[in-house]
Write an enzyme that holds these catalytic residues in place. Structure first.
Site, short mmCIF file in Angstrom:
data_model
loop_
_atom_site.label_atom_id
_atom_site.label_comp_id
_atom_site.label_asym_id
_atom_site.label_seq_id
_atom_site.Cartn_x
_atom_site.Cartn_y
_atom_site.Cartn_z
N GLU A 125 4.13 -3.68 -13.53
CA GLU A 125 5.59 -4.18 -13.92
C GLU A 125 6.47 -2.85 -13.94
O GLU A 125 7.41 -2.90 -14.61
CB GLU A 125 5.82 -5.02 -15.07
CG GLU A 125 4.54 -6.03 -15.16
CD GLU A 125 5.20 -7.29 -14.34
OE1 GLU A 125 6.31 -7.08 -13.66
OE2 GLU A 125 4.82 -8.25 -14.34
N GLY A 132 -17.38 3.36 -33.79
CA GLY A 132 -18.61 4.13 -33.34
C GLY A 132 -19.03 3.94 -32.07
O GLY A 132 -18.59 3.26 -31.19
N SER A 139 -2.74 -10.10 -7.85
CA SER A 139 -3.31 -10.88 -9.09
C SER A 139 -3.16 -12.46 -8.51
O SER A 139 -2.36 -12.85 -8.41
CB SER A 139 -2.64 -11.00 -10.59
OG SER A 139 -2.96 -9.58 -10.87
N GLY A 145 11.87 -9.61 -17.61
CA GLY A 145 11.10 -10.70 -18.22
C GLY A 145 9.53 -10.28 -18.18
O GLY A 145 8.79 -10.63 -19.12
N PHE A 192 -2.94 -5.07 -4.51
CA PHE A 192 -2.86 -5.45 -5.87
C PHE A 192 -2.40 -6.56 -6.47
O PHE A 192 -1.94 -6.80 -7.55
CB PHE A 192 -2.29 -4.07 -6.71
CG PHE A 192 -2.66 -2.82 -6.16
CD1 PHE A 192 -4.09 -2.35 -6.12
CD2 PHE A 192 -1.56 -1.86 -6.05
CE1 PHE A 192 -4.11 -1.22 -5.69
CE2 PHE A 192 -1.93 -0.55 -5.47
CZ PHE A 192 -3.09 -0.26 -5.48
N PRO A 223 0.64 -1.27 0.03
CA PRO A 223 -0.07 0.02 -0.06
C PRO A 223 0.88 1.21 0.15
O PRO A 223 0.44 2.14 -0.51
CB PRO A 223 -0.58 -0.02 1.28
CG PRO A 223 -0.87 -1.52 1.59
CD PRO A 223 0.42 -1.98 1.03
N GLY A 224 1.99 1.36 0.73
CA GLY A 224 3.06 2.52 0.70
C GLY A 224 3.99 2.45 -0.06
O GLY A 224 4.89 3.35 0.01
#
Length: 376
Positions: free
Chosen positions: A358, A334, A157, A235, A155, A127-128
């Site tokens: 990354e 559109g 994944s 990578g 965050f 977070p920091g």
């Protein structure tokens, strides 16, 4: 250095593209709505040798090059950038274990990495501490029973979905890498993040409160974790760029088909020269991005002294270009481009984060400039 593909590399690309078209693309929208990639997909992915792309054949992997890897992820991302990117994270972790783990760690983890019985996530950001990754505060304290970890990662994944996590943590004054298995006492997860894109990947905070892992779960040498993380990111940046490229190519392919069907003012819109010019510009952008990306991958394979700079340049250039192309494809659809049924808006949402993770594209510029100045 040549980036022309061999017959074997063309076969790798076509294999991954065919698998994505059959096993991923028809379900990508449903998986996004469900907020999770079904785990039944991964054994099929592993059966193609894509669970351990960078793992040596000795330990059950495919032992492919970085150039081979970008071909795989570009091809899979044509079906779904979110699924392809999640697989790239797992493979980054597998590559780190293969390159930096001792014999015991390789024997313990790599067979199940390659079969994808054990799905890995990567935990660096906090977070920091985002761009300033070296400022991370998650701490590991050595005890008789193992390392006790305390801290929070943001965050992530696969948070709460994966089976194991490579966690960067501070031991004394230096950063080390440890492997934390799901179900370990003291390991918990935050709520599911509601994201703009990559919605088929469950993303949560990974929290550790006195989470004890065995001493054997230290990856490589104590105090070398930050170097491992940065090496892994070279990578990882190529793979994220490749996923952006595959998504943008899919958007352009769909736009070409749409323009051949959509009529305005008595003719299909692909007859209008102004729109043809836009198509030409998009094609040039994607082809130059592809050549640049593959060149950077070849430099990393060759262990060139310039590899880190070129990986950063490729990540910066390719992700920016590909988002612009996908966004332009939405415009050329559109109002229909704004509808989920046409698939373009999902690609735009998915590709936006590639300019952030990354290492943000601003940080890529810092890396590039520092390397330029150091070479004077």
């Amino acid at each position: 250095m040549s980036v022309f593909l061999s017959e074997e590399q063309r076969a790798i690309f076509e294999m991954a593209q065919g698998f994505g078209a059959e096993k991923i693309a028809p379900f990508a929208r449903a998986w996004e709505q469900a907020g999770e990639i079904p785990k039944s997909l991964w054994p099929e992915v592993a059966a193609l040798g894509l669970g351990g792309i960078y793992v040596s054949e000795e330990h059950g992997g495919s032992g492919l090059s970085r150039l081979d890897g970008v071909l795989v992820f570009e091809a899979l991302a044509m079906a779904c950038p979110s699924v392809a990117a999640f697989l790239s994270i797992h493979n980054m972790c597998g590559g780190m274990i293969d390159h930096f783990g001792d014999a015991q760690a390789k024997a313990r983890w790599l067979p199940s990495v390659c079969t994808m019985e054990t799905i890995f996530s990567y935990c660096l950001t906090e977070p920091g501490s985002g761009s300033d990754a070296a400022a991370l505060k998650t701490r590991a304290v050595r005890g008789d029973d193992g390392f006790a970890l305390t801290g929070s990662k943001a965050f992530i994944s696969g948070g709460g979905y994966s089976d194991a996590y490579i966690v960067m943590c501070r031991m004394g004054d230096a950063i080390s890498a440890v492997i934390v298995e799901d179900g370990t006492a003291g390991l918990s997860f935050g709520g599911l993040e509601d994201k703009m894109g990559w919605r088929s990947q469950p993303t949560r905070a990974v929290q550790m409160d006195g989470c004890v892992v065995p001493h054997a779960n230290l990856l490589g040498e104590e105090g070398r974790g930050f170097a491992y993380a940065m090496a892994g990111l070279d990578g990882g940046r190529l793979n994220i760029a490749a996923c952006a490229l595959g998504g943008a190519q899919a958007a352009l392919d769909a736009t070409l088909a749409y323009m051949g069907e959509r009529q305005a003012f008595g003719q299909t819109i692909d007859r209008f020269q102004a729109l043809q010019f836009r198509l030409a510009d998009m094609e040039v952008k994607l082809q130059t991005a592809r050549v640049f990306l593959r060149h950077a991958a070849a430099l990393l394979d060759a262990k060139s002294a310039e590899a880190t700079k070129f990986c950063a340049m490729a990540k910066l250039y390719v992700t920016d270009v590909c988002f612009d192309v996908a966004n332009g494809c939405l415009q050329m659809h559109g109002g229909y481009g704004y509808l989920a049924d046409y698939g373009i808006e999902k690609i735009v949402r998915d590709l936006r984060v590639h300019q952030i993770l990354e290492g943000t594209n601003e940080i890529m510029r810092v890396i590039i400039a520092r390397q330029m100045l150091a070479a004077r």
